[in-house]
Design an enzyme around this catalytic site. Structure first.
Site, PDB file in Angstrom:
ATOM      1  CD  GLU A   1     -26.966  55.358  43.966  1.00  0.00           C
ATOM      2  OE1 GLU A   1     -27.471  54.684  43.287  1.00  0.00           O
ATOM      3  OE2 GLU A   1     -26.372  56.463  43.750  1.00  0.00           O
TER       4      GLU A   1
ATOM      5  CB  SER B   1     -17.806  54.499  50.927  1.00  0.00           C
ATOM      6  OG  SER B   1     -18.694  54.843  51.993  1.00  0.00           O
ATOM      7  N   PRO B   2     -15.018  52.401  50.323  1.00  0.00           N
ATOM      8  CG  PRO B   2     -13.321  50.809  51.294  1.00  0.00           C
ATOM      9  CD  PRO B   2     -14.533  51.895  51.472  1.00  0.00           C
TER      10      PRO B   2
ATOM     11  CG  PHE C   1     -23.639  59.944  49.464  1.00  0.00           C
ATOM     12  CD1 PHE C   1     -22.413  59.927  50.085  1.00  0.00           C
ATOM     13  CD2 PHE C   1     -24.653  60.628  50.281  1.00  0.00           C
ATOM     14  CE1 PHE C   1     -22.369  60.461  51.328  1.00  0.00           C
ATOM     15  CE2 PHE C   1     -24.466  61.337  51.269  1.00  0.00           C
ATOM     16  CZ  PHE C   1     -23.224  61.315  51.808  1.00  0.00           C
TER      17      PHE C   1
ATOM     18  CE1 TYR D   1     -19.049  58.262  60.881  1.00  0.00           C
ATOM     19  CE2 TYR D   1     -17.170  57.047  61.562  1.00  0.00           C
ATOM     20  CZ  TYR D   1     -17.856  57.770  60.597  1.00  0.00           C
ATOM     21  OH  TYR D   1     -17.170  57.886  59.560  1.00  0.00           O
TER      22      TYR D   1
HETATM   23  N1  LIG Z   1     -14.880  60.776  56.378  1.00  0.00           N
HETATM   24  C1  LIG Z   1     -16.226  60.648  55.924  1.00  0.00           C
HETATM   25  O1  LIG Z   1     -17.017  61.458  55.454  1.00  0.00           O
HETATM   26  C2  LIG Z   1     -16.619  59.187  55.888  1.00  0.00           C
HETATM   27  C3  LIG Z   1     -17.853  58.713  55.318  1.00  0.00           C
HETATM   28  C4  LIG Z   1     -18.446  57.694  55.460  1.00  0.00           C
HETATM   29  C5  LIG Z   1     -17.527  56.448  55.970  1.00  0.00           C
HETATM   30  N2  LIG Z   1     -16.358  56.901  56.402  1.00  0.00           N
HETATM   31  C6  LIG Z   1     -15.560  55.954  57.279  1.00  0.00           C
HETATM   32  O2  LIG Z   1     -15.284  54.922  56.159  1.00  0.00           O
HETATM   33  C7  LIG Z   1     -15.665  53.776  56.478  1.00  0.00           C
HETATM   34  C8  LIG Z   1     -16.016  52.772  55.469  1.00  0.00           C
HETATM   35  O3  LIG Z   1     -17.392  53.246  55.061  1.00  0.00           O
HETATM   36  P1  LIG Z   1     -18.531  52.123  54.470  1.00  0.00           P
HETATM   37  O4  LIG Z   1     -18.809  51.314  55.534  1.00  0.00           O
HETATM   38  O5  LIG Z   1     -19.599  53.152  53.814  1.00  0.00           O
HETATM   39  O6  LIG Z   1     -17.511  51.333  53.365  1.00  0.00           O
HETATM   40  P2  LIG Z   1     -17.754  50.031  52.581  1.00  0.00           P
HETATM   41  O7  LIG Z   1     -16.353  49.142  53.051  1.00  0.00           O
HETATM   42  O8  LIG Z   1     -17.834  50.580  51.153  1.00  0.00           O
HETATM   43  O9  LIG Z   1     -19.067  49.477  52.826  1.00  0.00           O
HETATM   44  C9  LIG Z   1     -19.268  48.434  54.041  1.00  0.00           C
HETATM   45  C10 LIG Z   1     -20.814  47.994  53.819  1.00  0.00           C
HETATM   46  O10 LIG Z   1     -20.759  47.303  52.582  1.00  0.00           O
HETATM   47  C11 LIG Z   1     -21.188  45.859  52.783  1.00  0.00           C
HETATM   48  N3  LIG Z   1     -20.519  44.795  51.782  1.00  0.00           N
HETATM   49  C12 LIG Z   1     -21.321  43.834  51.202  1.00  0.00           C
HETATM   50  N4  LIG Z   1     -20.539  42.986  50.573  1.00  0.00           N
HETATM   51  C13 LIG Z   1     -19.166  43.483  50.896  1.00  0.00           C
HETATM   52  C14 LIG Z   1     -18.104  43.057  50.381  1.00  0.00           C
HETATM   53  N5  LIG Z   1     -17.938  42.036  49.640  1.00  0.00           N
HETATM   54  N6  LIG Z   1     -16.984  43.693  50.841  1.00  0.00           N
HETATM   55  C15 LIG Z   1     -17.047  44.904  51.668  1.00  0.00           C
HETATM   56  N7  LIG Z   1     -18.153  45.311  52.312  1.00  0.00           N
HETATM   57  C16 LIG Z   1     -19.532  44.750  51.653  1.00  0.00           C
HETATM   58  C17 LIG Z   1     -20.860  45.592  54.193  1.00  0.00           C
HETATM   59  O11 LIG Z   1     -21.643  44.796  54.811  1.00  0.00           O
HETATM   60  P3  LIG Z   1     -20.728  43.435  55.951  1.00  0.00           P
HETATM   61  O12 LIG Z   1     -20.474  44.312  57.162  1.00  0.00           O
HETATM   62  O13 LIG Z   1     -22.081  42.486  55.844  1.00  0.00           O
HETATM   63  O14 LIG Z   1     -19.821  42.879  55.109  1.00  0.00           O
HETATM   64  C18 LIG Z   1     -21.105  47.055  55.064  1.00  0.00           C
HETATM   65  O15 LIG Z   1     -22.542  47.238  55.208  1.00  0.00           O
HETATM   66  C19 LIG Z   1     -16.624  53.809  57.765  1.00  0.00           C
HETATM   67  O16 LIG Z   1     -16.610  52.816  58.906  1.00  0.00           O
HETATM   68  C20 LIG Z   1     -16.027  55.160  58.247  1.00  0.00           C
HETATM   69  O17 LIG Z   1     -14.910  54.935  59.255  1.00  0.00           O
HETATM   70  C21 LIG Z   1     -15.968  58.119  56.589  1.00  0.00           C
END
Ligand SMILES: NC(=O)c1ccc[n+]([C@@H]2O[C@H](COP(=O)([O-])OP(=O)(O)OC[C@H]3O[C@@H](n4cnc5c(N)ncnc54)[C@H](OP(=O)(O)O)[C@@H]3O)[C@@H](O)[C@H]2O)c1
Length: 310
Positions: A228, A220-221, A226, A55
């Site tokens: 998007e 990515s909840p 992917f 990361y």
């Molecule tokens: N094991 C794997 O292969 C893998 C792959 C990807 C990720 N991960 C892990 O999973 C974690 C989460 O992944 P992710 O960041 O893609 O997840 P996410 O929580 O689905 O997405 C977060 C992104 O969405 C934005 N967002 C916009 N509106 C939102 C709302 N209402 N609520 C929440 N977020 C909102 C956030 O912006 P703001 O910051 O402005 O809120 C942030 O940029 C990563 O930090 C990492 O630790 C693991």
């Protein structure tokens, strides 16, 4: 400082908050913002942080350690997970013993700690030799550098293959899962039917993890596709957002809380990994630990996403 509801991680005795904080995007914050963000997470009882060696090219772990002002007393209050096995430098996946050991050394240095609570193998290495993984895990465990082990993005047969040689319990499997990306849930009720819904893309990983008490950590909840975009408040998903807003109003919480509560309602006892760097949204995610959706609300959201029931 609040206490968040906790549960055991896999078959281990480690108590973890039901919502984990992902640090993949922490390099978008400056130093003061990162300090405030990490402080707010700890205030909300979210002391489980998910990292990976890749990361920010390693910067995310460093930024986190600085933001939390890492010291031995600070470390005691944290549960730190990181991942290895992806090598962007040479575009390979790498589960070799040498790479795993070298990667953990780098992680510990960047996180300014001498142990990880959990190490996950990030993405299946097509050239995996389970004996090498076992040798690496044995060395990491006996030296005290890693306390618990798990995987990410692995299907049941890949886990079984590892388990032929790896002696440590695999306590977690981190998988892509959100309301709009839930085929591991929906394919389960289309069994054997001649439609797209019956296509099983994961070898039955959900039931496998439940059967073996491996904690699923949805990554990515809030994303659809992917990376998007976010499905909440997105005009691409009008019916879903109407339904989520209705459920949110009924519980007196935000739509962000409901998106996490939907994952927590599944009896597999998942531990979603959030990605937001926004303090209010993070607090809303943590609030989901106290919200229990009814069966009707949970299915209502599933169907509003466009899923049908056979
Ligand atoms: N094991 C794997 O292969 C893998 C792959 C990807 C990720 N991960 C892990 O999973 C974690 C989460 O992944 P992710 O960041 O893609 O997840 P996410 O929580 O689905 O997405 C977060 C992104 O969405 C934005 N967002 C916009 N509106 C939102 C709302 N209402 N609520 C929440 N977020 C909102 C956030 O912006 P703001 O910051 O402005 O809120 C942030 O940029 C990563 O930090 C990492 O630790 C693991």
């Amino acid at each position: 400082m609040e206490q968040m509801r906790t549960q055991k991680l896999g078959t281990s005795t480690l108590d973890v908050p039901v919502v984990a904080v992902g640090a993949m995007r922490i390099d978008s914050l400056d130093k003061a913002q990162a300090e405030r963000f990490v402080g707010a997470a700890l205030d909300a009882g979210a002391n489980f942080f998910d990292h990976a060696d890749i990361y920010g090219g390693g910067r995310c772990e460093e930024i986190f350690a600085d933001a939390v002002h890492m010291s031995s007393s600070v470390r005691e209050g944290l549960i730190l997970q990181s991942k290895c096995g992806i090598r962007p430098d040479v575009t390979t996946f790498d589960f070799s013993k040498e790479h795993i050991l070298a990667s953990v050394d780098g992680i510990l240095k960047r996180l300014k700690t001498d142990y990880l609570d959990v190490l996950l193998l990030h993405r299946p290495d097509a050239l995996v030799e389970p004996q090498e993984v076992a040798a690496a895990f044995d060395e990491l465990e006996s030296s005290g550098r890693v306390r618990h082990f798990g995987v990410s993005n692995q299907h049941p047969r890949q886990i079984e293959l590892l388990k032929r040689d790896v002696m440590q319990p695999l306590v977690a499997n981190q998988l892509q899962l959100s309301i709009t990306n839930a085929t591991m849930i929906t394919s389960g009720y289309y069994v054997n039917m001649e439609n797209e819904g019956a296509v099983n893309r994961d070898g039955g990983v959900l039931d496998y993890c439940r059967l073996h008490d491996i904690t699923i950590q949805p990554w990515s909840p809030f994303q659809f596709g992917f990376f998007e975009g976010v499905f909440l408040d997105n005009p691409k998903f009008p019916e879903l957002n109407r339904k989520i807003d209705e459920v949110a109003a009924a519980h007196g919480v935000s739509n962000t809380t409901i998106a996490i509560a939907w994952l927590l309602r599944h009896p597999a006892k998942m531990q979603p990994v959030t990605g937001t760097m926004n303090i209010q949204r993070l607090q809303d995610c943590c609030k989901a630990a106290e919200v229990t959706l009814s069966r009707e609300e949970w299915y209502g959201i599933l169907v509003a996403t466009g899923n049908t029931l056979p």
